[in-house]
Scaffold this motif. Structure first.
Motif, PDB file in Angstrom:
ATOM      1  N   ILE A  19       0.831  -1.207   0.000  1.00 23.50           N
ATOM      2  CA  ILE A  19       0.000   0.000   0.000  1.00 23.50           C
ATOM      3  C   ILE A  19       0.863   1.252   0.000  1.00 23.50           C
ATOM      4  O   ILE A  19       0.616   2.208  -0.748  1.00 23.50           O
ATOM      5  N   ILE A  20       1.895   1.262   0.850  1.00 25.60           N
ATOM      6  CA  ILE A  20       2.783   2.432   0.929  1.00 25.60           C
ATOM      7  C   ILE A  20       3.500   2.638  -0.398  1.00 25.60           C
ATOM      8  O   ILE A  20       3.691   3.768  -0.849  1.00 25.60           O
ATOM      9  N   GLY A  21       3.895   1.535  -1.031  1.00 33.02           N
ATOM     10  CA  GLY A  21       4.559   1.641  -2.329  1.00 33.02           C
ATOM     11  C   GLY A  21       3.682   2.311  -3.369  1.00 33.02           C
ATOM     12  O   GLY A  21       4.131   3.176  -4.125  1.00 33.02           O
ATOM     13  N   PHE A  22       2.392   1.951  -3.403  1.00 37.48           N
ATOM     14  CA  PHE A  22       1.458   2.570  -4.343  1.00 37.48           C
ATOM     15  C   PHE A  22       1.093   3.990  -3.932  1.00 37.48           C
ATOM     16  O   PHE A  22       0.707   4.807  -4.782  1.00 37.48           O
ATOM     17  N   SER A  23       1.191   4.294  -2.632  1.00 40.84           N
ATOM     18  CA  SER A  23       0.813   5.624  -2.164  1.00 40.84           C
ATOM     19  C   SER A  23       1.716   6.711  -2.752  1.00 40.84           C
ATOM     20  O   SER A  23       1.276   7.848  -2.943  1.00 40.84           O
ATOM     21  N   PHE A  24       2.985   6.355  -3.063  1.00 40.80           N
ATOM     22  CA  PHE A  24       3.877   7.341  -3.672  1.00 40.80           C
ATOM     23  C   PHE A  24       3.330   7.783  -5.027  1.00 40.80           C
ATOM     24  O   PHE A  24       3.409   8.947  -5.395  1.00 40.80           O
ATOM     25  N   LEU A  25       2.770   6.830  -5.758  1.00 39.12           N
ATOM     26  CA  LEU A  25       2.201   7.126  -7.073  1.00 39.12           C
ATOM     27  C   LEU A  25       1.016   8.078  -6.941  1.00 39.12           C
ATOM     28  O   LEU A  25       0.922   9.083  -7.657  1.00 39.12           O
ATOM     29  N   PHE A  26       0.099   7.773  -6.011  1.00 42.30           N
ATOM     30  CA  PHE A  26      -1.079   8.617  -5.821  1.00 42.30           C
ATOM     31  C   PHE A  26      -0.706   9.982  -5.231  1.00 42.30           C
ATOM     32  O   PHE A  26      -1.348  10.990  -5.537  1.00 42.30           O
ATOM     33  N   ALA A  27       0.323  10.011  -4.395  1.00 49.86           N
ATOM     34  CA  ALA A  27       0.766  11.289  -3.819  1.00 49.86           C
ATOM     35  C   ALA A  27       1.286  12.222  -4.913  1.00 49.86           C
ATOM     36  O   ALA A  27       1.050  13.437  -4.877  1.00 49.86           O
ATOM     37  N   LYS A  28       2.001  11.647  -5.892  1.00 53.64           N
ATOM     38  CA  LYS A  28       2.496  12.444  -7.015  1.00 53.64           C
ATOM     39  C   LYS A  28       1.337  13.067  -7.782  1.00 53.64           C
ATOM     40  O   LYS A  28       1.409  14.214  -8.220  1.00 53.64           O
ATOM     41  N   VAL A  29       0.256  12.305  -7.941  1.00 50.51           N
ATOM     42  CA  VAL A  29      -0.915  12.787  -8.676  1.00 50.51           C
ATOM     43  C   VAL A  29      -1.575  13.955  -7.950  1.00 50.51           C
ATOM     44  O   VAL A  29      -1.918  14.973  -8.554  1.00 50.51           O
ATOM     45  N   THR A  30      -1.748  13.832  -6.630  1.00 46.88           N
ATOM     46  CA  THR A  30      -2.428  14.892  -5.873  1.00 46.88           C
ATOM     47  C   THR A  30      -1.657  16.207  -5.905  1.00 46.88           C
ATOM     48  O   THR A  30      -2.260  17.280  -5.881  1.00 46.88           O
ATOM     49  N   LEU A  31      -0.338  16.133  -5.975  1.00 49.21           N
ATOM     50  CA  LEU A  31       0.476  17.350  -5.974  1.00 49.21           C
ATOM     51  C   LEU A  31       0.326  18.148  -7.265  1.00 49.21           C
ATOM     52  O   LEU A  31       0.751  19.302  -7.332  1.00 49.21           O
ATOM     53  N   ASP A  32      -0.291  17.553  -8.280  1.00 48.27           N
ATOM     54  CA  ASP A  32      -0.574  18.289  -9.516  1.00 48.27           C
ATOM     55  C   ASP A  32      -1.768  19.221  -9.336  1.00 48.27           C
ATOM     56  O   ASP A  32      -1.995  20.118 -10.154  1.00 48.27           O
ATOM     57  N   TYR A  33      -2.538  18.998  -8.259  1.00 48.27           N
ATOM     58  CA  TYR A  33      -3.771  19.762  -8.059  1.00 48.27           C
ATOM     59  C   TYR A  33      -3.783  20.589  -6.775  1.00 48.27           C
ATOM     60  O   TYR A  33      -4.581  21.525  -6.654  1.00 48.27           O
ATOM     61  N   ALA A  34      -2.943  20.254  -5.803  1.00 41.87           N
ATOM     62  CA  ALA A  34      -2.972  20.968  -4.523  1.00 41.87           C
ATOM     63  C   ALA A  34      -1.597  21.004  -3.886  1.00 41.87           C
ATOM     64  O   ALA A  34      -0.723  20.193  -4.210  1.00 41.87           O
ATOM     65  N   ALA A  35      -1.413  21.951  -2.973  1.00 42.99           N
ATOM     66  CA  ALA A  35      -0.158  22.084  -2.239  1.00 42.99           C
ATOM     67  C   ALA A  35       0.000  20.913  -1.270  1.00 42.99           C
ATOM     68  O   ALA A  35      -1.001  20.305  -0.862  1.00 42.99           O
ATOM     69  N   PRO A  36       1.237  20.584  -0.895  1.00 37.29           N
ATOM     70  CA  PRO A  36       1.469  19.435  -0.003  1.00 37.29           C
ATOM     71  C   PRO A  36       0.647  19.470   1.289  1.00 37.29           C
ATOM     72  O   PRO A  36       0.072  18.453   1.682  1.00 37.29           O
ATOM     73  N   LEU A  37       0.564  20.638   1.926  1.00 37.08           N
ATOM     74  CA  LEU A  37      -0.170  20.730   3.187  1.00 37.08           C
ATOM     75  C   LEU A  37      -1.668  20.523   2.978  1.00 37.08           C
ATOM     76  O   LEU A  37      -2.353  19.915   3.810  1.00 37.08           O
ATOM     77  N   ASP A  38      -2.184  21.018   1.849  1.00 41.68           N
ATOM     78  CA  ASP A  38      -3.603  20.828   1.546  1.00 41.68           C
ATOM     79  C   ASP A  38      -3.914  19.351   1.306  1.00 41.68           C
ATOM     80  O   ASP A  38      -4.957  18.845   1.735  1.00 41.68           O
TER      81      ASP A  38
END
Length: 314
Positions: A19-38
């Motif tokens: 799960i943690i391994g895949f979370s890096f992929l999804f985290a990269k996607v979210t950063l295209d739309y919002a700031a890290p803290l958001d």
């Protein structure tokens, strides 16, 4: 504690790494739309709200009365608050590759802290196996051309402190598992993370007059799907699993499983982002897996016997 519980702990440890391994992929996607803290705010909002549903209906029983609540709050300061805050600021001064290399050292830091505070004992072969797993991760990053810039003291120190924060969480959660259930620890951790990140994020946006930017990402379906995975599957799922694992397994043994997430993230990158997997990726993966197996199998019979004998105290 019986053998079935021990086997479940090992299965969850592997699942956690996936799960943690895949979370890096999804985290990269979210950063295209919002700031890290958001993204952290939305992530912990999703996890806390989802877990609040079974708590509200009484499907999950929580009992904090008469327990050392301040210790559980201190646990939350280490993870998620300390870990994610230090990571966010550390990556402002250092590269993600440097962060990956230093994070790989977490099992070593956990081994040291667990031996000091929990009196956990590991054989020489187990210690060597943990170092082998760490070397496997470092080998991959180095072969990719990544290096550590030792002149960047601030960034490296902050990133190293993320290792200490997560190692401290692992050790303290192992100790608190005698007083709190996995659900009780998880719910408190998620609640503290949600409230803290929300307050900080809103203060920043209100001060900068950018409140509209905070709400903008929720109109994007890709962002929503990614946040739901990070919040529900990653944050909530791994927190519940980790707190359960630490009630059944030594902190030093559990921590080495985290390096398996490097292999998973490589596979995920190849499958969904078209990233290349080379020979050195395969060599590093073999070293990581060998280290994980060695750390948990070498001396396992003795460890299992001790766990079964002391199971009533857990």
């Amino acid at each position: 504690m019986n053998r079935t519980e021990i086997k479940l702990a090992y299965i969850l440890a592997v699942l956690n790494a996936v799960i943690i391994g895949f979370s890096f992929l999804f985290a990269k996607v979210t950063l295209d739309y919002a700031a890290p803290l958001d993204t952290l705010t939305y992530r912990f909002a999703a996890s806390f709200i989802v877990m609040s549903i079974p708590v509200a209906f009484g499907w999950i029983k929580l009992q904090y009365r008469g327990k050392a609540l301040y210790k559980a709050l201190l646990l939350s300061l280490m993870y998620p608050l300390g870990f994610f805050t230090l990571q966010a600021f550390g990556l402002q001064y250092a590269s993600s590759a440097e962060g990956g290399i230093l994070y790989a050292c977490t099992p070593v830091v956990t081994l040291i802290l667990a031996s000091i505070f929990l009196k956990e004992k590991t054989s020489l072969l187990q210690k060597l196996s943990i170092f082998l797993s760490v070397f496997g991760v470092v080998f991959i990053f180095v072969m990719m051309g990544s290096t550590i810039d030792f002149s960047n003291v601030t960034g490296l120190l902050l990133l190293f402190m993320t290792c200490v924060a997560f190692a401290g969480y692992s050790v303290m959660a192992r100790s608190l598992s005698k007083q709190f259930s996995p659900a009780e620890l998880t719910y408190l951790m998620l609640g503290v993370g949600f409230v803290t990140f929300l307050v900080i994020s809103m203060i920043q946006h209100i001060g900068a007059g950018t409140t509209d930017r905070f709400l903008a990402p929720i109109t994007n379906s890709t962002f929503i799907v990614s946040i739901l995975f990070l919040g529900i599957v990653s944050s909530l799922g791994t927190a519940l699993a980790a707190n359960y694992i630490l009630s059944k397994m030594e902190a030093s043994k559990m921590s080495v499983f985290s390096n398996l997430s490097t292999i998973v993230s490589m596979v995920a990158g190849a499958m969904f982002l078209g990233e290349e997997i080379t020979v050195y990726h395969l060599i590093g993966s073999v070293l990581i897996i060998a280290g994980v197996v060695g750390a948990n199998y070498l001396g396992r019979k003795q460890g299992v016997q001790q766990q079964l004998l002391s199971g009533s105290s857990l």
